[in-house]
Motif scaffolding. Structure first.
Motif, PDB file in Angstrom:
ATOM      1  N   GLY A 133      -4.261   6.954  -2.047  1.00 44.40           N
ATOM      2  CA  GLY A 133      -3.121   6.153  -2.473  1.00 44.40           C
ATOM      3  C   GLY A 133      -3.581   4.943  -3.259  1.00 44.40           C
ATOM      4  O   GLY A 133      -4.666   4.948  -3.855  1.00 44.40           O
ATOM      5  N   ILE A 134      -2.763   3.910  -3.254  1.00 40.75           N
ATOM      6  CA  ILE A 134      -3.117   2.684  -3.981  1.00 40.75           C
ATOM      7  C   ILE A 134      -2.780   1.449  -3.144  1.00 40.75           C
ATOM      8  O   ILE A 134      -1.915   1.483  -2.267  1.00 40.75           O
ATOM      9  CB  ILE A 134      -2.401   2.590  -5.347  1.00 40.75           C
ATOM     10  N   MET A 135      -3.505   0.379  -3.418  1.00 40.27           N
ATOM     11  CA  MET A 135      -3.180  -0.944  -2.898  1.00 40.27           C
ATOM     12  C   MET A 135      -2.817  -1.795  -4.108  1.00 40.27           C
ATOM     13  O   MET A 135      -3.477  -1.709  -5.145  1.00 40.27           O
ATOM     14  CB  MET A 135      -4.375  -1.557  -2.167  1.00 40.27           C
ATOM     15  N   GLY A 136      -1.760  -2.582  -4.005  1.00 39.98           N
ATOM     16  CA  GLY A 136      -1.341  -3.361  -5.162  1.00 39.98           C
ATOM     17  C   GLY A 136      -0.875  -4.754  -4.820  1.00 39.98           C
ATOM     18  O   GLY A 136      -0.517  -5.056  -3.679  1.00 39.98           O
ATOM     19  N   ILE A 137      -0.906  -5.595  -5.831  1.00 43.49           N
ATOM     20  CA  ILE A 137      -0.385  -6.957  -5.716  1.00 43.49           C
ATOM     21  C   ILE A 137       0.353  -7.267  -7.012  1.00 43.49           C
ATOM     22  O   ILE A 137      -0.141  -6.973  -8.101  1.00 43.49           O
ATOM     23  CB  ILE A 137      -1.521  -7.967  -5.457  1.00 43.49           C
ATOM     24  N   SER A 138       1.564  -7.793  -6.892  1.00 40.05           N
ATOM     25  CA  SER A 138       2.381  -8.078  -8.070  1.00 40.05           C
ATOM     26  C   SER A 138       2.803  -9.540  -8.081  1.00 40.05           C
ATOM     27  O   SER A 138       3.330 -10.046  -7.087  1.00 40.05           O
ATOM     28  CB  SER A 138       3.635  -7.193  -8.095  1.00 40.05           C
ATOM     29  N   MET A 182       0.858  -1.177   0.000  1.00 37.46           N
ATOM     30  CA  MET A 182       0.000   0.000   0.000  1.00 37.46           C
ATOM     31  C   MET A 182       0.895   1.227   0.000  1.00 37.46           C
ATOM     32  O   MET A 182       1.893   1.266   0.714  1.00 37.46           O
ATOM     33  CB  MET A 182      -0.914   0.019   1.225  1.00 37.46           C
ATOM     34  N   LYS A 183       0.521   2.215  -0.818  1.00 35.82           N
ATOM     35  CA  LYS A 183       1.319   3.437  -0.916  1.00 35.82           C
ATOM     36  C   LYS A 183       0.408   4.658  -0.864  1.00 35.82           C
ATOM     37  O   LYS A 183      -0.756   4.592  -1.264  1.00 35.82           O
ATOM     38  CB  LYS A 183       2.112   3.448  -2.232  1.00 35.82           C
ATOM     39  N   ASP A 184       0.959   5.776  -0.376  1.00 36.18           N
ATOM     40  CA  ASP A 184       0.185   7.010  -0.372  1.00 36.18           C
ATOM     41  C   ASP A 184       0.355   7.725  -1.712  1.00 36.18           C
ATOM     42  O   ASP A 184       0.988   7.204  -2.640  1.00 36.18           O
ATOM     43  CB  ASP A 184       0.574   7.900   0.811  1.00 36.18           C
ATOM     44  N   LYS A 185      -0.189   8.936  -1.813  1.00 35.44           N
ATOM     45  CA  LYS A 185      -0.155   9.662  -3.081  1.00 35.44           C
ATOM     46  C   LYS A 185       1.252  10.055  -3.510  1.00 35.44           C
ATOM     47  O   LYS A 185       1.492  10.353  -4.678  1.00 35.44           O
ATOM     48  CB  LYS A 185      -1.031  10.913  -2.989  1.00 35.44           C
ATOM     49  N   ASN A 186       2.180  10.078  -2.562  1.00 32.92           N
ATOM     50  CA  ASN A 186       3.559  10.452  -2.871  1.00 32.92           C
ATOM     51  C   ASN A 186       4.445   9.234  -3.093  1.00 32.92           C
ATOM     52  O   ASN A 186       5.667   9.340  -3.049  1.00 32.92           O
ATOM     53  CB  ASN A 186       4.126  11.312  -1.741  1.00 32.92           C
ATOM     54  N   SER A 187       3.812   8.092  -3.304  1.00 35.08           N
ATOM     55  CA  SER A 187       4.486   6.812  -3.555  1.00 35.08           C
ATOM     56  C   SER A 187       5.292   6.325  -2.356  1.00 35.08           C
ATOM     57  O   SER A 187       6.213   5.523  -2.503  1.00 35.08           O
ATOM     58  CB  SER A 187       5.378   6.869  -4.806  1.00 35.08           C
ATOM     59  N   LYS A 188       4.937   6.803  -1.149  1.00 33.28           N
ATOM     60  CA  LYS A 188       5.577   6.299   0.067  1.00 33.28           C
ATOM     61  C   LYS A 188       4.786   5.111   0.599  1.00 33.28           C
ATOM     62  O   LYS A 188       3.556   5.139   0.638  1.00 33.28           O
ATOM     63  CB  LYS A 188       5.672   7.401   1.123  1.00 33.28           C
ATOM     64  N   TYR A 189       5.503   4.088   1.025  1.00 36.03           N
ATOM     65  CA  TYR A 189       4.865   2.841   1.431  1.00 36.03           C
ATOM     66  C   TYR A 189       4.224   2.957   2.811  1.00 36.03           C
ATOM     67  O   TYR A 189       4.857   3.367   3.777  1.00 36.03           O
ATOM     68  CB  TYR A 189       5.880   1.697   1.415  1.00 36.03           C
ATOM     69  N   LYS A 196      -3.394  -2.952  -9.455  1.00 37.72           N
ATOM     70  CA  LYS A 196      -3.480  -1.885  -8.462  1.00 37.72           C
ATOM     71  C   LYS A 196      -4.897  -1.338  -8.382  1.00 37.72           C
ATOM     72  O   LYS A 196      -5.588  -1.223  -9.395  1.00 37.72           O
ATOM     73  CB  LYS A 196      -2.493  -0.764  -8.818  1.00 37.72           C
ATOM     74  N   VAL A 197      -5.315  -1.016  -7.155  1.00 44.80           N
ATOM     75  CA  VAL A 197      -6.649  -0.457  -6.927  1.00 44.80           C
ATOM     76  C   VAL A 197      -6.512   0.795  -6.068  1.00 44.80           C
ATOM     77  O   VAL A 197      -5.542   0.943  -5.320  1.00 44.80           O
ATOM     78  CB  VAL A 197      -7.576  -1.478  -6.220  1.00 44.80           C
ATOM     79  N   PRO A 198      -7.477   1.719  -6.155  1.00 46.32           N
ATOM     80  CA  PRO A 198      -7.414   2.926  -5.323  1.00 46.32           C
ATOM     81  C   PRO A 198      -7.544   2.583  -3.842  1.00 46.32           C
ATOM     82  O   PRO A 198      -8.254   1.652  -3.465  1.00 46.32           O
ATOM     83  CB  PRO A 198      -8.622   3.749  -5.801  1.00 46.32           C
ATOM     84  N   LEU A 199      -6.863   3.347  -3.002  1.00 51.74           N
ATOM     85  CA  LEU A 199      -6.951   3.211  -1.548  1.00 51.74           C
ATOM     86  C   LEU A 199      -7.681   4.443  -1.020  1.00 51.74           C
ATOM     87  O   LEU A 199      -7.358   5.568  -1.404  1.00 51.74           O
ATOM     88  CB  LEU A 199      -5.551   3.123  -0.947  1.00 51.74           C
ATOM     89  N   TYR A 200      -8.676   4.222  -0.152  1.00 52.87           N
ATOM     90  CA  TYR A 200      -9.546   5.308   0.281  1.00 52.87           C
ATOM     91  C   TYR A 200      -9.362   5.671   1.754  1.00 52.87           C
ATOM     92  O   TYR A 200      -8.994   4.831   2.573  1.00 52.87           O
ATOM     93  CB  TYR A 200     -11.014   4.926   0.062  1.00 52.87           C
ATOM     94  N   SER A 201      -9.680   6.925   2.068  1.00 57.14           N
ATOM     95  CA  SER A 201      -9.734   7.374   3.455  1.00 57.14           C
ATOM     96  C   SER A 201     -11.137   7.110   3.987  1.00 57.14           C
ATOM     97  O   SER A 201     -12.038   6.711   3.242  1.00 57.14           O
ATOM     98  CB  SER A 201      -9.439   8.875   3.539  1.00 57.14           C
TER      99      SER A 201
END
Length: 223
Positions: free
Chosen positions: A118-123, A30-37, A106-111
């Motif tokens: 941010g985003i939630m992702g799986i690779s 999971m990452k925020d809008k600034n690509s920080k984990y 990747k999917v959107p991450l919500y408040s």
């Protein structure tokens, strides 16, 4: 308690096999809008040379993937801007200078206020000897139609032919025909073998895992 442990404590997680998902041989993050984990599973942290997944929290893609971060950030922004899930072929250079290729969903991450934060992702990591182009060529050689892929996906989720038929608005006989055709194409002798082989295919594996993660996008899960 780490970020993903918080997920396991949610009411929504009671019916999900999240423990096995978080330990699955794929990267989850999971990452925020600034690509920080904000969090990641042990598989990703170990891949990047961290002893613990919490050590990765606060790092950015630029810190972790200095030669590849621009494309990763571009893909993340696309998901957040469109507010829709998306799948990408991505590459990254590890600390030992080896290059990995992956299929990332990747999917959107919500408040809690329902804002995209941010985003939630799986690779799913492609075999190290396969380039992205080689992997695409291998999947193309399987030559499954869109309907056949959908049937295989729902079969991998444990659905019966009748349930798949209702889901796709086709007859059960058509579903059974698709399944028999897929068995021939994938050289499988029975349905159990077919499901096992389906879960080895990134195009199916990614969708199955993402289906579990997408269940977290409910009102029960906002950060």
């Amino acid at each position: 308690m780490d970020f993903f442990q918080n997920i396991l404590n949610l009411d929504i997680a009671k019916n999900l096999d999240l423990n096995s998902i978080l330990n699955f041989p794929c990267t989850i993050f999971m990452k925020d809008k600034n690509s920080k984990y904000l969090g990641a599973n042990e598989y990703l942290s170990n891949l990047l040379g961290f002893k613990d997944s919490e050590d990765l929290v606060g790092c950015s893609d630029r810190d972790l993937w200095p030669t590849d971060y621009e494309l990763l950030l571009e893909n993340d922004k696309k998901v957040m801007h469109q507010n829709l899930p998306n799948t990408f072929y991505e590459s990254g250079t590890l600390p030992n200078n080896s290059i990995i290729n992956a299929i990332s969903h990747k999917v959107p991450l919500y408040s809690r206020e329902n804002k995209v934060i941010g985003i939630m992702g799986i690779s799913i990591i492609i075999h190290e000897n396969d380039s992205i182009q080689t992997h695409r060529e291998k999947e193309n050689k399987i030559q499954l139609t869109t309907r056949q892929i959908d049937c295989l996906y729902y079969l991998a989720l444990g659905m019966t032919a009748k349930l798949i038929a209702n889901k796709l608005n086709i007859s059960s006989r058509t579903v059974e025909h698709y399944i028999e055709t897929i068995k021939t194409k994938l050289n499988c002798y029975n349905r159990s073998e077919l499901i096992a082989k389906a879960l080895e295919l990134p195009m199916i594996k990614t969708r199955v895992l993402n289906q579990q993660l997408m269940l977290l996008k409910s009102d029960d899960y906002k950060i």
